[in-house]
Design an enzyme around this catalytic site. Structure first.
Site, PDB file in Angstrom:
ATOM      1  N   ARG A 173       0.878  -1.339   0.026  1.00 25.08           N
ATOM      2  CA  ARG A 173       0.207   0.013  -0.132  1.00 25.08           C
ATOM      3  C   ARG A 173       0.844   1.214  -0.020  1.00 25.08           C
ATOM      4  O   ARG A 173       0.595   2.369  -0.538  1.00 25.08           O
ATOM      5  CB  ARG A 173      -0.824  -0.112   1.243  1.00 25.08           C
ATOM      6  CG  ARG A 173      -2.036   1.002   1.393  1.00 25.08           C
ATOM      7  CD  ARG A 173      -3.264   0.602   2.246  1.00 25.08           C
ATOM      8  NE  ARG A 173      -4.209   1.911   2.315  1.00 25.08           N
ATOM      9  CZ  ARG A 173      -4.429   2.488   3.455  1.00 25.08           C
ATOM     10  NH1 ARG A 173      -3.592   2.117   4.445  1.00 25.08           N
ATOM     11  NH2 ARG A 173      -5.080   3.507   3.574  1.00 25.08           N
ATOM     12  N   HIS A 222       0.653   4.466  -2.532  1.00 26.51           N
ATOM     13  CA  HIS A 222       0.465   5.744  -2.041  1.00 26.51           C
ATOM     14  C   HIS A 222       1.391   6.686  -2.505  1.00 26.51           C
ATOM     15  O   HIS A 222       1.139   7.748  -2.697  1.00 26.51           O
ATOM     16  CB  HIS A 222      -0.053   5.824  -0.599  1.00 26.51           C
ATOM     17  CG  HIS A 222      -1.385   5.382  -0.126  1.00 26.51           C
ATOM     18  ND1 HIS A 222      -2.115   6.324   0.514  1.00 26.51           N
ATOM     19  CD2 HIS A 222      -2.084   4.220  -0.537  1.00 26.51           C
ATOM     20  CE1 HIS A 222      -3.306   5.617   0.708  1.00 26.51           C
ATOM     21  NE2 HIS A 222      -3.283   4.557   0.134  1.00 26.51           N
ATOM     22  N   VAL A 280       1.293  10.155  -5.650  1.00 31.68           N
ATOM     23  CA  VAL A 280       1.402  11.503  -5.469  1.00 31.68           C
ATOM     24  C   VAL A 280       2.775  11.857  -5.671  1.00 31.68           C
ATOM     25  O   VAL A 280       3.895  11.566  -5.038  1.00 31.68           O
ATOM     26  CB  VAL A 280       1.096  11.563  -3.752  1.00 31.68           C
ATOM     27  CG1 VAL A 280       1.311  12.998  -3.555  1.00 31.68           C
ATOM     28  CG2 VAL A 280      -0.188  10.953  -3.290  1.00 31.68           C
ATOM     29  N   ASP A 300       8.754   8.204  -5.728  1.00 31.76           N
ATOM     30  CA  ASP A 300       9.881   9.027  -5.515  1.00 31.76           C
ATOM     31  C   ASP A 300      10.240   8.809  -3.857  1.00 31.76           C
ATOM     32  O   ASP A 300      11.230   9.653  -3.374  1.00 31.76           O
ATOM     33  CB  ASP A 300      10.009  10.457  -5.805  1.00 31.76           C
ATOM     34  CG  ASP A 300       8.809  11.315  -5.206  1.00 31.76           C
ATOM     35  OD1 ASP A 300       7.865  10.782  -4.674  1.00 31.76           O
ATOM     36  OD2 ASP A 300       8.853  12.485  -5.464  1.00 31.76           O
ATOM     37  N   SER A 311       8.825   9.824  -1.714  1.00 29.71           N
ATOM     38  CA  SER A 311       8.432  11.068  -1.050  1.00 29.71           C
ATOM     39  C   SER A 311       7.247  11.012   0.353  1.00 29.71           C
ATOM     40  O   SER A 311       7.177  11.728   0.972  1.00 29.71           O
ATOM     41  CB  SER A 311       7.766  12.303  -1.752  1.00 29.71           C
ATOM     42  OG  SER A 311       6.610  11.698  -2.345  1.00 29.71           O
ATOM     43  N   GLU A 359       3.563  14.613   3.194  1.00 26.29           N
ATOM     44  CA  GLU A 359       2.673  13.618   2.928  1.00 26.29           C
ATOM     45  C   GLU A 359       1.910  12.632   3.641  1.00 26.29           C
ATOM     46  O   GLU A 359       0.901  12.411   3.624  1.00 26.29           O
ATOM     47  CB  GLU A 359       3.351  12.837   1.642  1.00 26.29           C
ATOM     48  CG  GLU A 359       3.260  13.473   0.312  1.00 26.29           C
ATOM     49  CD  GLU A 359       3.982  12.657  -0.918  1.00 26.29           C
ATOM     50  OE1 GLU A 359       3.695  11.663  -0.800  1.00 26.29           O
ATOM     51  OE2 GLU A 359       4.602  13.095  -1.616  1.00 26.29           O
ATOM     52  N   ASN A 387      -3.235   9.425   4.374  1.00 27.79           N
ATOM     53  CA  ASN A 387      -1.919   8.684   4.671  1.00 27.79           C
ATOM     54  C   ASN A 387      -2.123   8.126   6.047  1.00 27.79           C
ATOM     55  O   ASN A 387      -0.869   7.361   6.483  1.00 27.79           O
ATOM     56  CB  ASN A 387      -0.933   9.225   4.191  1.00 27.79           C
ATOM     57  CG  ASN A 387      -0.469   9.294   2.619  1.00 27.79           C
ATOM     58  OD1 ASN A 387      -1.460   8.458   2.025  1.00 27.79           O
ATOM     59  ND2 ASN A 387       0.138  10.184   2.027  1.00 27.79           N
ATOM     60  N   PRO A 408      -7.414   7.166  -4.735  1.00 29.33           N
ATOM     61  CA  PRO A 408      -8.812   6.710  -4.893  1.00 29.33           C
ATOM     62  C   PRO A 408      -9.635   6.841  -3.518  1.00 29.33           C
ATOM     63  O   PRO A 408      -8.718   6.371  -2.407  1.00 29.33           O
ATOM     64  CB  PRO A 408      -8.766   5.459  -5.381  1.00 29.33           C
ATOM     65  CG  PRO A 408      -7.197   5.047  -5.206  1.00 29.33           C
ATOM     66  CD  PRO A 408      -6.407   6.371  -5.316  1.00 29.33           C
ATOM     67  N   HIS A 413      -6.417  -5.724  -3.004  1.00 32.66           N
ATOM     68  CA  HIS A 413      -7.151  -5.859  -1.773  1.00 32.66           C
ATOM     69  C   HIS A 413      -7.494  -7.300  -1.256  1.00 32.66           C
ATOM     70  O   HIS A 413      -8.363  -7.215  -0.395  1.00 32.66           O
ATOM     71  CB  HIS A 413      -8.454  -4.987  -2.056  1.00 32.66           C
ATOM     72  CG  HIS A 413      -8.519  -3.452  -1.827  1.00 32.66           C
ATOM     73  ND1 HIS A 413      -9.319  -2.543  -2.248  1.00 32.66           N
ATOM     74  CD2 HIS A 413      -7.415  -2.759  -1.785  1.00 32.66           C
ATOM     75  CE1 HIS A 413      -8.737  -1.486  -2.147  1.00 32.66           C
ATOM     76  NE2 HIS A 413      -7.819  -1.341  -2.006  1.00 32.66           N
ATOM     77  N   THR A 414      -6.779  -8.324  -1.939  1.00 31.40           N
ATOM     78  CA  THR A 414      -6.923  -9.529  -1.388  1.00 31.40           C
ATOM     79  C   THR A 414      -6.098  -9.543  -0.123  1.00 31.40           C
ATOM     80  O   THR A 414      -6.245 -10.646   0.502  1.00 31.40           O
ATOM     81  CB  THR A 414      -6.555 -10.582  -2.489  1.00 31.40           C
ATOM     82  OG1 THR A 414      -6.852 -11.798  -2.128  1.00 31.40           O
ATOM     83  CG2 THR A 414      -4.971 -10.296  -2.779  1.00 31.40           C
ATOM     84  N   ASP A 470     -10.287  -8.906   2.615  1.00 28.42           N
ATOM     85  CA  ASP A 470     -10.677 -10.105   1.869  1.00 28.42           C
ATOM     86  C   ASP A 470     -11.080 -11.099   3.208  1.00 28.42           C
ATOM     87  O   ASP A 470     -10.221 -11.600   3.929  1.00 28.42           O
ATOM     88  CB  ASP A 470      -9.454 -10.808   1.188  1.00 28.42           C
ATOM     89  CG  ASP A 470      -9.833 -12.041   0.475  1.00 28.42           C
ATOM     90  OD1 ASP A 470     -10.915 -12.773   0.809  1.00 28.42           O
ATOM     91  OD2 ASP A 470      -9.085 -12.740  -0.386  1.00 28.42           O
ATOM     92  N   THR A 510      -9.487 -15.394   2.200  1.00 34.85           N
ATOM     93  CA  THR A 510      -8.122 -15.767   2.251  1.00 34.85           C
ATOM     94  C   THR A 510      -7.318 -14.481   2.484  1.00 34.85           C
ATOM     95  O   THR A 510      -6.567 -14.160   1.369  1.00 34.85           O
ATOM     96  CB  THR A 510      -7.596 -16.482   0.996  1.00 34.85           C
ATOM     97  OG1 THR A 510      -7.951 -15.542  -0.183  1.00 34.85           O
ATOM     98  CG2 THR A 510      -8.487 -17.854   0.679  1.00 34.85           C
TER      99      THR A 510
END
Length: 330
Positions: free
Chosen positions: A64, A68, A72, A76, A78, A90, A96, A168, A198-199, A250, A253
């Site tokens: 993740r 993220h 943004v 890099d 950041s 950030e 975040n 998102p 997202h599993t 999930d 599993t």
């Protein structure tokens, strides 16, 4: 003579723009560190494996973090910069705050291990270490291995304000998701493949509580939710739940990188609106159905998508550097 000079100037400018537009892809290559720090991949992999043995959260946390970071200001590192008295970074934007500390810790420990090798010291960027660690956590969870393109520099800026509108949201519909990913050079198919991450991982109850308590005046519970699943969510996330409580994204599993995420969507078990819409919207449903029944097709699409994600906004030349400390600008 004046026209000739103008022609030469325009030709030079067009060549410069062409070279600039292609320089990022020219710079990124799998063997970028072959003559600089040839063992970098093994070093990072070793740190990742040790971290995963300590806590599973390392896997979704690192995956993740990469997403993220790249969405943004590009890939890099950041997002790893710590805030100071003069700058809110950030990582302290509300979007975040739920990033797991183990993702940050993985990159920082891997950087320390790389820099402990004299020939590698201050030669490998935090951005590249994050990209490598992301591949390694996917593999650790049973997902596909893939070649990581390297050669990113670390960014020179990190502000909380720069995050706004770039990530998102769990309430997004298909058009909003498609548009946001398109801004980063990613197709709808890429978006659906990356959503498959997202599993793994978890979410705090407040990110989806509207779906189980106050979806609409007519339907307090989102009618696209599987009824049994909705009751389970209400039991795990009562209205007065501790905001620190998190549940698996999930329900089937949760610790395995697989295509069960798409099978869950078919059954109305997508945790977020932005998950379930991939099945309820007729435009994206065929891909969900394909990947729900074809694990190999999903894994291939995921590798394509995460490789493209790793090219977003890459810093080169004077636009970046190699940080000595991933959390602090040089």
């Amino acid at each position: 003579m004046g026209q000739s000079n103008l022609f030469i100037a325009l030709l030079t400018l067009s060549c410069t723009l062409f070279l600039f537009s292609n320089s990022v892809f020219a710079q990124l290559k799998p063997n970028y560190y072959a003559n600089i720090c040839p063992n970098v991949e093994n070093i990072v992999r070793g740190v990742v494996q040790q971290k995963v043995r300590q806590t599973f959260v390392t896997i979704p946390g690192t995956l993740r973090l990469f997403f993220h970071d790249c969405f943004v200001q590009g890939c890099d590192a950041s997002v790893i910069i710590a805030s100071t008295a003069n700058n809110t970074a950030e990582k302290d934007n509300p979007d975040n705050l739920s990033l797991a500390g183990d993702g940050f810790d993985t990159v920082i420990k891997a950087k320390a291990a790389v820099d402990a090798v004299p020939s590698c010291q201050n030669k490998v960027s935090c951005a590249d270490i994050l990209a490598l660690a992301t591949r390694d956590v996917v593999v650790q969870a049973g997902g596909p291995s893939y070649t990581v393109e390297l050669g990113r520099l670390d960014g020179l800026s990190s502000t909380a304000a720069s995050v706004n509108g770039k990530l998102p949201q769990p309430t997004f519909n298909l058009d909003q998701l498609t548009s946001l990913f398109a801004k980063n050079g990613l197709t709808r198919t890429d978006m659906i493949a990356l959503s498959g991450a997202h599993t793994l991982g978890f979410s705090h109850c407040n990110k989806f509580s509207n779906r189980i308590y106050n979806f609409s005046p007519k339907n307090p519970v989102d009618p696209t939710l599987n009824k049994t699943y909705a009751i389970q969510l209400q039991q795990m996330c009562p209205k007065d739940v501790d905001p620190r409580i998190a549940i698996n994204m999930d329900p089937t599993t949760p610790n395995t990188f697989d295509n069960v995420y798409y099978q869950n969507l078919q059954q109305g078990k997508g945790l977020f609106t932005s998950d379930e819409v991939l099945f309820t919207d007729r435009r994206s449903r065929p891909i969900v159905n394909l990947w729900a029944s074809n694990s190999a097709a999903f894994r291939s699409a995921f590798v394509t998508a995460i490789t493209k994600l790793g090219r977003v906004g890459v810093k080169t030349g004077s636009n970046g550097n190699i940080r000595r400390n991933c959390a602090v600008f040089n």
